[in-house]
Design an enzyme around this catalytic site. Structure first.
Site, short mmCIF file in Angstrom:
data_model
loop_
_atom_site.label_atom_id
_atom_site.label_comp_id
_atom_site.label_asym_id
_atom_site.label_seq_id
_atom_site.Cartn_x
_atom_site.Cartn_y
_atom_site.Cartn_z
N ASP A 155 -1.42 -0.73 17.60
CA ASP A 155 -1.57 0.20 16.71
C ASP A 155 -1.15 1.92 17.19
OD1 ASP A 155 -1.04 1.18 13.71
OD2 ASP A 155 -2.50 2.13 14.46
N VAL A 168 2.51 8.15 12.42
CA VAL A 168 1.79 8.56 12.82
C VAL A 168 0.76 9.30 12.29
CG1 VAL A 168 0.91 9.47 15.68
CG2 VAL A 168 3.37 8.00 14.77
N GLY A 217 -12.05 -3.65 3.44
CA GLY A 217 -10.66 -2.86 3.48
C GLY A 217 -9.57 -2.09 5.09
N LYS A 255 1.51 4.40 18.36
CA LYS A 255 1.78 5.63 17.46
C LYS A 255 1.72 6.83 19.13
CE LYS A 255 -0.97 4.95 14.22
NZ LYS A 255 -2.51 4.69 13.15
N GLY A 309 -1.21 9.27 9.72
CA GLY A 309 -1.09 9.20 8.15
C GLY A 309 -0.06 10.36 7.54
N GLY A 345 -4.14 5.00 4.49
CA GLY A 345 -4.00 5.39 3.57
C GLY A 345 -2.68 5.07 2.69
N GLU A 387 -7.90 -5.22 8.65
CA GLU A 387 -7.14 -5.96 8.50
C GLU A 387 -7.96 -7.62 8.70
OE1 GLU A 387 -4.09 -6.20 7.30
OE2 GLU A 387 -4.36 -3.81 7.74
N THR A 393 0.84 -1.15 -0.03
CA THR A 393 -0.10 0.08 0.28
C THR A 393 0.88 1.25 -0.16
OG1 THR A 393 -1.62 -1.67 1.27
CG2 THR A 393 -2.12 1.29 1.55
N VAL A 394 1.55 1.16 1.03
CA VAL A 394 2.43 2.60 1.04
C VAL A 394 3.58 2.78 0.24
CG1 VAL A 394 3.98 3.62 2.95
CG2 VAL A 394 2.20 2.95 3.36
#
Ligand SMILES: NC(=O)c1ccc[n+]([C@@H]2O[C@H](COP(=O)([O-])OP(=O)(O)OC[C@H]3O[C@@H](n4cnc5c(N)ncnc54)[C@H](OP(=O)(O)O)[C@@H]3O)[C@@H](O)[C@H]2O)c1
Length: 430
Positions: free
Chosen positions: A203, A134, A189, A207, A136, A304, A192, A14-15
């Site tokens: 998660d 952290v 989506g 952060k 996005g 995203g 996960e 993705t990234v």
């Protein structure tokens, strides 16, 4: 124009694919802004044959990700594989030892090994940048390292996981319970296949560990965070909270209490009409309180492809401009050993949801226990009237310590008339 900054990208998911896409879309503009082009000189992912929705045919593929850390034609290693150990860690360590700058989005790695990696970067006179780790598209790392550098930060809090915020928002608008909404989020989506990192708060706690270190200039310490996820939140809790004028949000909170810092990651009630109460869906928001800025809020998409890759690019542009800062805003030897406050010292109002048998005297017993702990009731709601069915009783309290509320609810839970362990949530009005 100057010679390009040469980057090697490990991880084209993705990234990673997003970074390639940004460079293919805005490469010329970025070169003008940075004063030099940013050129991809090596790429790697697990499966060379995998069909990807970006064109990677013109880049040099290397079979071993660690070879990127050794390559002579790579100035910056961009680690976008993920995971707190294994290949990602090996790659980052090797790159830093080889005096290559590192850009990563890997919050798990930084929360667990951030201090050692920051030190390794300094020892080798290179940068370790992680804006994408952290929130996005929100430039919160830059804000803390640079924009707020003139302040003593008193507190930082916010919504740091878009998946949980989406689930809680959907539970509220649809009235459905956690499991049903989680399933739908997985289909879309947004969550996960194994959702535990998100819904159990891990998660967001990764952060918060990073933000806390940056905000207070202390060594990152993931284990010092009290973590509670959102699995136990029911549609009923969300409806009761709404009736009382609140929304339920998974909040990361880190703040000074006396000479200590208290860090927590847990679902809390916030007023509907507050800025945090109106952050819905996959959005993140971070508030920072400093002695000279008062309060600042940053809001945006927390994950995203686009937002996260955009943050990776910001780090790369900094490096292309020759701009280098210590990983956590000050040299790692200056990072303090924080005294972590026990969350039991935190004072706040509380929401308590009890499932009880509808019998005379139950409320009197509960009230007596709260009184014995010095906790006064602000509001009480009882729903349902059926001697054969357990009913919901919701209580909000005036301010009390977490220690007292834990003591009281343990006693309440032991009453024979209380059917399930009570749900206790902090009410945060900030
Ligand atoms: N996705 C987000 O919105 C987001 C937001 C913030 C931070 N992050 C962080 O960004 C990083 C990447 O996340 P992502 O969502 O892009 O993950 P992803 O879509 O699962 O992509 C992971 C990439 O790493 C490759 N890979 C996996 N194991 C490897 C190995 N042993 N050697 C070489 N390559 C390997 C995969 O190869 P194949 O493609 O061949 O399978 C894939 O290209 C993680 O640290 C994550 O926490 C992600």
């Amino acid at each position: 124009m100057a010679n390009p900054l040469r980057i090697g990208i490990a991880g084209l998911g993705t990234v990673g694919a997003g970074v390639v896409r940004i460079l293919q879309t805005h490469g010329d503009d970025i070169a003008r802004r940075a004063g030099k082009p940013i050129a991809i000189t090596a790429i790697n992912a697990k499966d060379k044959k995998k069909k990807r929705d970006i064109d990677i045919s013109k880049y040099k593929w290397v079979d071993d990700p660690l070879a990127i850390a050794d390559a002579k034609d790579v100035d910056v290693v961009v680690e976008l594989i993920g995971g707190e150990d294994g290949t990602a860690k090996e790659l980052v360590e090797r790159a830093l030892k080889n005096k290559k700058h590192v850009v990563t989005a890997n919050k798990a790695l930084l929360a667990r090994h951030g201090l050692a990696l920051a030190k390794l970067a300094e020892d080798n006179n290179v940068s370790l940048n992680f804006e994408a780790s952290v929130a996005g598209g929100i430039p919160i790392i830059k804000a803390l390292r640079e924009g707020f550098a003139g302040n003593r930060i008193e507190a930082l809090f916010g919504i740091l996981n878009g998946t949980c915020n989406y689930i809680l928002s959907e539970m509220r608008t649809s009235g459905r319970d956690f499991v049903a909404v989680l399933k739908e989020a997985q289909k879309k989506g947004y969550a996960e296949a194994d959702p535990s990192f998100d819904v159990d708060g891990i998660d967001a706690a990764h952060k918060l560990t990073i933000l806390s270190a940056l905000a207070f200039g202390v060594k990152p310490d993931f284990d010092a965070i009290d973590i509670t996820g959102i699995r136990r939140i029911t549609a009923k809790d969300i409806a009761f909270a709404g009736e009382l004028g609140y929304r339920i949000k998974l909040l990361g909170i880190t703040r000074r209490i006396g000479g200590k810092i208290a860090q927590s990651l847990e679902p809390c009630l916030v007023p509907i009409d507050s800025a945090l109460g109106s952050v819905e869906g996959v959005f993140n928001a971070v508030f920072v309180e400093g002695d000279f800025i008062d309060r600042a809020m940053l809001e945006g998409r927390g994950a995203g492809q686009g937002p996260t890759a955009s943050a990776v690019m910001a780090d790369l542009v900094d490096l292309a401009r020759g701009y280098h800062l210590p990983a956590f805003g000050l040299p790692s030897r200056e990072l303090g050993n924080s005294k972590w406050a026990s969350t039991e010292d935190i004072i706040s109002s509380q929401y308590i949801h009890l499932i009880v048998s509808d019998q005379p005297g139950v409320i009197a017993d509960v009230s007596a226990i709260l009184r014995d702990f010095g906790i006064s009731i602000e509001t009480m709601i009882q729903r349902g009237r059926d001697p054969n069915q357990p009913v919901s009783v919701v209580i909000t309290t005036h301010e009390c310590s977490l220690k007292d509320i834990r003591g009281a609810t343990a006693k309440i839970a032991a009453l024979s008339t209380v059917a399930e362990p009570p749900t206790v949530l902090r009410i945060e009005t900030f």
